[in-house]
Design a protein around this motif. Structure first.
Motif, PDB file in Angstrom:
ATOM      1  N   SER A  91      32.430  16.519 -15.908  1.00  0.00           N
ATOM      2  CA  SER A  91      31.872  15.739 -14.802  1.00  0.00           C
ATOM      3  C   SER A  91      31.028  16.588 -13.860  1.00  0.00           C
ATOM      4  CB  SER A  91      32.995  15.074 -14.005  1.00  0.00           C
ATOM      5  OG  SER A  91      33.643  14.106 -14.777  1.00  0.00           O
ATOM      6  N   LEU A  92      31.394  17.835 -13.673  1.00  0.00           N
ATOM      7  CA  LEU A  92      30.677  18.701 -12.739  1.00  0.00           C
ATOM      8  C   LEU A  92      29.435  19.347 -13.323  1.00  0.00           C
ATOM      9  CD1 LEU A  92      33.328  18.376 -11.111  1.00  0.00           C
ATOM     10  CD2 LEU A  92      32.974  20.710 -10.390  1.00  0.00           C
ATOM     11  N   GLU A  93      29.347  19.445 -14.634  1.00  0.00           N
ATOM     12  CA  GLU A  93      28.250  20.164 -15.277  1.00  0.00           C
ATOM     13  C   GLU A  93      26.864  19.715 -14.797  1.00  0.00           C
ATOM     14  OE1 GLU A  93      26.587  21.144 -19.738  1.00  0.00           O
ATOM     15  OE2 GLU A  93      28.573  20.288 -19.506  1.00  0.00           O
ATOM     16  N   PRO A  94      26.553  18.411 -14.775  1.00  0.00           N
ATOM     17  CA  PRO A  94      25.208  18.022 -14.299  1.00  0.00           C
ATOM     18  C   PRO A  94      24.948  18.428 -12.850  1.00  0.00           C
ATOM     19  CG  PRO A  94      26.274  16.189 -15.428  1.00  0.00           C
ATOM     20  CD  PRO A  94      27.319  17.255 -15.252  1.00  0.00           C
ATOM     21  N   TYR A  95      25.929  18.290 -11.997  1.00  0.00           N
ATOM     22  CA  TYR A  95      25.750  18.642 -10.589  1.00  0.00           C
ATOM     23  C   TYR A  95      25.490  20.141 -10.440  1.00  0.00           C
ATOM     24  CZ  TYR A  95      26.491  19.152  -5.605  1.00  0.00           C
ATOM     25  OH  TYR A  95      26.327  19.455  -4.285  1.00  0.00           O
ATOM     26  N   LEU A  96      26.250  20.949 -11.151  1.00  0.00           N
ATOM     27  CA  LEU A  96      26.103  22.397 -11.024  1.00  0.00           C
ATOM     28  C   LEU A  96      24.782  22.900 -11.577  1.00  0.00           C
ATOM     29  CD1 LEU A  96      29.733  23.480 -11.917  1.00  0.00           C
ATOM     30  CD2 LEU A  96      28.665  23.396  -9.658  1.00  0.00           C
ATOM     31  N   LYS A  97      24.188  22.159 -12.511  1.00  0.00           N
ATOM     32  CA  LYS A  97      22.890  22.548 -13.060  1.00  0.00           C
ATOM     33  C   LYS A  97      21.726  22.032 -12.218  1.00  0.00           C
ATOM     34  CE  LYS A  97      24.226  23.040 -17.869  1.00  0.00           C
ATOM     35  NZ  LYS A  97      24.078  22.536 -19.237  1.00  0.00           N
ATOM     36  N   SER A  98      22.000  21.125 -11.282  1.00  0.00           N
ATOM     37  CA  SER A  98      20.932  20.526 -10.488  1.00  0.00           C
ATOM     38  C   SER A  98      20.562  21.402  -9.301  1.00  0.00           C
ATOM     39  CB  SER A  98      21.361  19.150  -9.986  1.00  0.00           C
ATOM     40  OG  SER A  98      22.279  19.292  -8.916  1.00  0.00           O
ATOM     41  N   ASP A  99      19.462  21.048  -8.675  1.00  0.00           N
ATOM     42  CA  ASP A  99      19.030  21.736  -7.469  1.00  0.00           C
ATOM     43  C   ASP A  99      19.729  21.159  -6.236  1.00  0.00           C
ATOM     44  OD1 ASP A  99      17.475  23.639  -6.084  1.00  0.00           O
ATOM     45  OD2 ASP A  99      16.053  22.070  -5.504  1.00  0.00           O
ATOM     46  N   LEU A 100      20.551  20.122  -6.433  1.00  0.00           N
ATOM     47  CA  LEU A 100      21.242  19.482  -5.319  1.00  0.00           C
ATOM     48  C   LEU A 100      22.418  20.311  -4.827  1.00  0.00           C
ATOM     49  CD1 LEU A 100      21.324  15.870  -6.736  1.00  0.00           C
ATOM     50  CD2 LEU A 100      19.836  16.741  -4.941  1.00  0.00           C
ATOM     51  N   CYS A 101      22.770  21.331  -5.567  1.00  0.00           N
ATOM     52  CA  CYS A 101      23.961  22.127  -5.288  1.00  0.00           C
ATOM     53  C   CYS A 101      23.703  23.061  -4.110  1.00  0.00           C
ATOM     54  CB  CYS A 101      24.311  22.910  -6.553  1.00  0.00           C
ATOM     55  SG  CYS A 101      25.845  23.790  -6.446  1.00  0.00           S
ATOM     56  N   LYS A 102      23.716  22.488  -2.895  1.00  0.00           N
ATOM     57  CA  LYS A 102      23.422  23.264  -1.690  1.00  0.00           C
ATOM     58  C   LYS A 102      24.507  23.006  -0.646  1.00  0.00           C
ATOM     59  CE  LYS A 102      18.502  22.903  -2.455  1.00  0.00           C
ATOM     60  NZ  LYS A 102      17.390  22.024  -2.242  1.00  0.00           N
ATOM     61  N   PRO A 103      25.559  23.767  -0.645  1.00  0.00           N
ATOM     62  CA  PRO A 103      26.583  23.550   0.373  1.00  0.00           C
ATOM     63  C   PRO A 103      25.996  23.674   1.770  1.00  0.00           C
ATOM     64  CG  PRO A 103      27.335  25.105  -1.269  1.00  0.00           C
ATOM     65  CD  PRO A 103      25.881  24.858  -1.531  1.00  0.00           C
ATOM     66  N   CYS A 104      26.461  22.887   2.668  1.00  0.00           N
ATOM     67  CA  CYS A 104      26.094  22.872   4.078  1.00  0.00           C
ATOM     68  C   CYS A 104      24.794  22.151   4.378  1.00  0.00           C
ATOM     69  CB  CYS A 104      26.021  24.270   4.690  1.00  0.00           C
ATOM     70  SG  CYS A 104      27.552  25.190   4.534  1.00  0.00           S
ATOM     71  N   LYS A 105      23.787  22.246   3.545  1.00  0.00           N
ATOM     72  CA  LYS A 105      22.465  21.742   3.891  1.00  0.00           C
ATOM     73  C   LYS A 105      22.264  20.311   3.387  1.00  0.00           C
ATOM     74  CE  LYS A 105      17.660  23.135   3.743  1.00  0.00           C
ATOM     75  NZ  LYS A 105      16.712  24.109   3.235  1.00  0.00           N
ATOM     76  N   VAL A 106      21.882  19.395   4.279  1.00  0.00           N
ATOM     77  CA  VAL A 106      21.605  18.023   3.902  1.00  0.00           C
ATOM     78  C   VAL A 106      20.115  17.740   3.986  1.00  0.00           C
ATOM     79  CG1 VAL A 106      21.936  15.613   4.510  1.00  0.00           C
ATOM     80  CG2 VAL A 106      23.870  17.144   4.520  1.00  0.00           C
ATOM     81  N   GLY A 107      19.488  18.060   5.087  1.00  0.00           N
ATOM     82  CA  GLY A 107      18.077  17.744   5.296  1.00  0.00           C
ATOM     83  C   GLY A 107      17.170  18.908   4.980  1.00  0.00           C
ATOM     84  N   ALA A 108      15.941  18.594   4.639  1.00  0.00           N
ATOM     85  CA  ALA A 108      14.963  19.643   4.356  1.00  0.00           C
ATOM     86  C   ALA A 108      14.472  20.262   5.659  1.00  0.00           C
ATOM     87  CB  ALA A 108      13.785  19.061   3.589  1.00  0.00           C
ATOM     88  N   GLY A 109      14.096  21.512   5.603  1.00  0.00           N
ATOM     89  CA  GLY A 109      13.507  22.179   6.744  1.00  0.00           C
ATOM     90  C   GLY A 109      14.492  22.630   7.798  1.00  0.00           C
ATOM     91  N   ASN A 110      15.759  22.569   7.537  1.00  0.00           N
ATOM     92  CA  ASN A 110      16.762  23.004   8.496  1.00  0.00           C
ATOM     93  C   ASN A 110      17.245  24.410   8.152  1.00  0.00           C
ATOM     94  OD1 ASN A 110      16.906  20.417   9.791  1.00  0.00           O
ATOM     95  ND2 ASN A 110      17.964  19.729   7.964  1.00  0.00           N
ATOM     96  N   SER A 111      17.644  25.144   9.147  1.00  0.00           N
ATOM     97  CA  SER A 111      18.237  26.446   8.908  1.00  0.00           C
ATOM     98  C   SER A 111      19.527  26.532   9.696  1.00  0.00           C
ATOM     99  CB  SER A 111      17.282  27.567   9.325  1.00  0.00           C
ATOM    100  OG  SER A 111      17.191  27.606  10.737  1.00  0.00           O
ATOM    101  N   SER A 112      20.361  27.500   9.356  1.00  0.00           N
ATOM    102  CA  SER A 112      21.648  27.602  10.032  1.00  0.00           C
ATOM    103  C   SER A 112      21.491  27.893  11.523  1.00  0.00           C
ATOM    104  CB  SER A 112      22.527  28.666   9.372  1.00  0.00           C
ATOM    105  OG  SER A 112      21.921  29.928   9.467  1.00  0.00           O
ATOM    106  N   VAL A 113      20.336  28.370  11.953  1.00  0.00           N
ATOM    107  CA  VAL A 113      20.145  28.625  13.384  1.00  0.00           C
ATOM    108  C   VAL A 113      20.002  27.326  14.174  1.00  0.00           C
ATOM    109  CG1 VAL A 113      19.133  30.906  13.061  1.00  0.00           C
ATOM    110  CG2 VAL A 113      17.643  28.912  13.170  1.00  0.00           C
ATOM    111  N   ASP A 114      19.783  26.188  13.479  1.00  0.00           N
ATOM    112  CA  ASP A 114      19.682  24.893  14.148  1.00  0.00           C
ATOM    113  C   ASP A 114      21.036  24.413  14.659  1.00  0.00           C
ATOM    114  OD1 ASP A 114      16.994  24.767  13.527  1.00  0.00           O
ATOM    115  OD2 ASP A 114      17.349  23.649  11.672  1.00  0.00           O
TER     116      ASP A 114
END
Length: 158
Positions: free
Chosen positions: A11-34
């Motif tokens: 079940s996890l294989e497609p998710y782990l191969k995708s570019d969606l695998c970004k912990p913490c980040k939801v929106g584009a253009g954001n950085s942790s300093v926000d």
């Protein structure tokens, strides 16, 4: 972190191969300093430090239920609650009802459901509703650019 059980691998294989695998980040253009409290897992030099853990650690959640405006009955009155405070007891009640029916029919209780859930999804994905819209980065009063996004198949949000 616990090692991921084999029943989650498919079940996890497609998710782990995708570019969606970004912990913490939801929106584009954001950085942790926000953030008022920056995500401790993201650095400009190394990216997200949690990414390697996703390939070996136990994944959660295994199931998801509505998490906002969940109606419940409290002392004879209907109220609405948000988050796992409402949905986790609802899922536990559902499993309890299923176990009661099992016992009524002379069968054993269901026990650990996770392997069965993942196998059932692998053999009949249409039996499940795949939530593909939403994220974990909001509350009733604010929207944060950080969290997990829903995606097709297994994802950390749903």
């Amino acid at each position: 972190y616990r090692q991921r059980p084999a029943y989650q691998d498919r079940s996890l294989e497609p998710y782990l191969k995708s570019d969606l695998c970004k912990p913490c980040k939801v929106g584009a253009g954001n950085s942790s300093v926000d953030l008022a409290s920056p995500c401790q897992h993201i650095s400009a030099k190394h990216g997200c430090k949690l990414r390697p853990l996703l390939h070996e650690s136990r994944a959660s959640p295994d199931v998801a239920l509505p998490g906002q405006m969940f109606p419940i009955l409290v002392n004879g009155s209907v109220a609405v609650f948000d988050g796992t405070s409402a949905s986790a007891p609802a899922f536990a009640a559902l499993v309890s009802l299923l176990n009661s029916e099992q016992l009524r029919q002379g069968s054993p209780p269901l026990g650990l459901l996770n392997p069965w859930l993942y196998q059932s999804h692998a053999s009949n994905p249409d039996a499940f509703l795949d939530v593909v819209v939403g994220n974990t980065a909001s509350t009733e009063s604010s929207l944060c650019p950080w969290g997990w996004s829903a995606a097709p198949g297994w994802d950390p949000a749903t």
